[in-house]
Design a protein around this motif. Structure first.
Motif, mmCIF file in Angstrom:
data_model
loop_
_atom_site.group_PDB
_atom_site.id
_atom_site.type_symbol
_atom_site.label_atom_id
_atom_site.label_comp_id
_atom_site.label_asym_id
_atom_site.label_seq_id
_atom_site.Cartn_x
_atom_site.Cartn_y
_atom_site.Cartn_z
ATOM 1 N N VAL A 268 61.643 63.093 -13.120
ATOM 2 C CA VAL A 268 62.388 61.774 -12.374
ATOM 3 C C VAL A 268 60.961 60.837 -11.194
ATOM 4 C CG1 VAL A 268 63.059 60.925 -10.262
ATOM 5 C CG2 VAL A 268 64.456 62.798 -12.333
ATOM 6 N N THR A 269 60.830 61.750 -10.388
ATOM 7 C CA THR A 269 59.528 61.164 -8.930
ATOM 8 C C THR A 269 58.053 60.739 -10.281
ATOM 9 O OG1 THR A 269 59.660 62.731 -7.541
ATOM 10 C CG2 THR A 269 57.901 61.420 -7.097
ATOM 11 N N LEU A 270 57.734 61.503 -11.108
ATOM 12 C CA LEU A 270 56.487 60.607 -11.589
ATOM 13 C C LEU A 270 56.550 59.733 -12.733
ATOM 14 C CD1 LEU A 270 54.496 63.896 -12.752
ATOM 15 C CD2 LEU A 270 53.869 62.618 -10.687
ATOM 16 N N PRO A 271 57.443 60.036 -13.503
ATOM 17 C CA PRO A 271 57.937 58.304 -14.344
ATOM 18 C C PRO A 271 58.044 57.220 -13.538
ATOM 19 C CG PRO A 271 58.761 60.662 -15.044
ATOM 20 C CD PRO A 271 58.578 60.652 -14.026
ATOM 21 N N ALA A 275 56.143 54.024 -13.543
ATOM 22 C CA ALA A 275 57.129 52.494 -13.812
ATOM 23 C C ALA A 275 56.732 51.431 -12.542
ATOM 24 C CB ALA A 275 58.648 52.585 -14.137
ATOM 25 N N THR A 276 56.627 51.948 -11.078
ATOM 26 C CA THR A 276 56.371 51.061 -10.071
ATOM 27 C C THR A 276 55.127 51.840 -9.185
ATOM 28 O OG1 THR A 276 57.811 52.370 -8.483
ATOM 29 C CG2 THR A 276 58.838 50.188 -9.354
ATOM 30 N N PRO A 277 53.997 51.276 -9.777
ATOM 31 C CA PRO A 277 52.289 51.888 -9.401
ATOM 32 C C PRO A 277 52.459 51.339 -7.714
ATOM 33 C CG PRO A 277 51.848 49.901 -10.903
ATOM 34 C CD PRO A 277 53.905 50.629 -10.916
ATOM 35 N N SER A 278 52.743 50.870 -7.378
ATOM 36 C CA SER A 278 52.584 50.262 -5.925
ATOM 37 C C SER A 278 53.753 50.706 -5.451
ATOM 38 C CB SER A 278 53.061 48.622 -5.986
ATOM 39 O OG SER A 278 54.082 48.276 -6.388
#
Length: 280
Positions: A268-271, A275-278
């Motif tokens: 969950v956290t890594l994907p 998706a929202t690298p910032s």
């Protein structure tokens, strides 16, 4: 169990699962790879492949003859040689206790191989031990060795992992205690000497992969205040999860929760971070 012949030593490791998501587990100071067995077994064998490595001098791995053969950089280099033999990359590396700095050393040396880094009740990447005035490293290692002998003399097999171990299967607990008691003194002395001199410093802030620090607030070996100070040394955005009333070894005392946390971070956290690298 399985074995890998490296350039200088043969390492034992425990493999579980055949899935595409890969996880490598590293144990701590006195423990062995068996401390990860319940966590491994609670990861779906269809989704996850995991290995738990016995460092040199632990379990069935070779134990070279000299104290200088055992250190955090050497343990990290052995792990690199092993995963290279297996052809593994893009995996999550998990280190417990002294295995935390070992995993961090690996991550600094080979960041391109890691998908993420998880540190469970980790030791300080800068040693975290201030010697009293006038006490040399040799004297400190001697004192710790004497304390370990006294512990062994009392038959206290799990003191060094600070675990209630109430839900641990009897066969696993017996095997883990046997591994702890069989640990050669030269491995423990070399490991402690390495911890006393470890200074990863500002390099830790440069780690590029997502990271998570996990701790128990009842840890009797590394106080929660020290754990929070360690967390502050890692990059901004490093996750933090603290269990209330849990000691130094959640992999023994709450393995189901440990496995669930690992799955959530990976699935969950890594994907979400991709998706929202910032996002922090």
């Amino acid at each position: 169990m399985a074995f890998a012949q490296l350039f200088k030593v043969r390492l034992e490791y425990f493999a579980h699962g055949q899935g595409p998501e890969r996880v490598v587990f590293i144990h701590g100071f006195q423990a062995s790879a068996r401390i990860w067995r319940m966590t491994q077994e609670m990861l779906s064998a269809e989704r996850y492949s995991s290995i738990a490595i016995n460092n040199r001098g632990a379990g069935g791995s070779d134990a070279p003859p000299d104290e200088t053969d055992f250190s955090i950089p050497i343990f990290a280099a052995d792990a690199f040689e092993l995963v290279s033999q297996l052809g593994w990359r893009d995996f999550t590396l998990v280190g417990h206790s002294m295995g935390g700095p070992t995993a961090t050393q690996f991550a600094l040396d080979h960041p391109e191989l890691l998908k993420s880094l998880i540190l469970l009740d980790p030791a300080d990447p800068d040693g975290g031990l201030s010697l009293p005035s006038g006490v040399t490293v040799d004297a400190a290692v001697d004192r710790m060795t004497a304390a370990r002998r006294e512990q062994a003399g009392r038959g206290a097999g799990t003191d060094g992992v600070d675990a209630a171990a109430q839900g641990v299967p009897s066969d696993l607990l017996a095997a883990l205690v046997a591994d702890i008691r069989a640990a050669p003194e030269r491995r423990l002395r070399g490991s402690m000497r390495s911890m006393l001199s470890l200074r990863l410093g500002e390099r830790v802030k440069t780690l590029p992969m997502p990271a998570l620090l996990v701790a128990g607030d009842a840890d009797a070996l590394i106080p929660i205040s020290a754990m929070l100070a360690t967390w502050g040394k890692y990059p901004t955005g490093t996750g933090l999860h603290v269990w209330h009333g849990v000691g130094h070894s959640p992999n023994l005392d709450c393995p189901a929760e440990m496995a669930a946390l690992l799955r959530r971070f990976i699935e969950v956290t890594l994907p979400a971070r991709v998706a929202t690298p910032s996002a922090a």
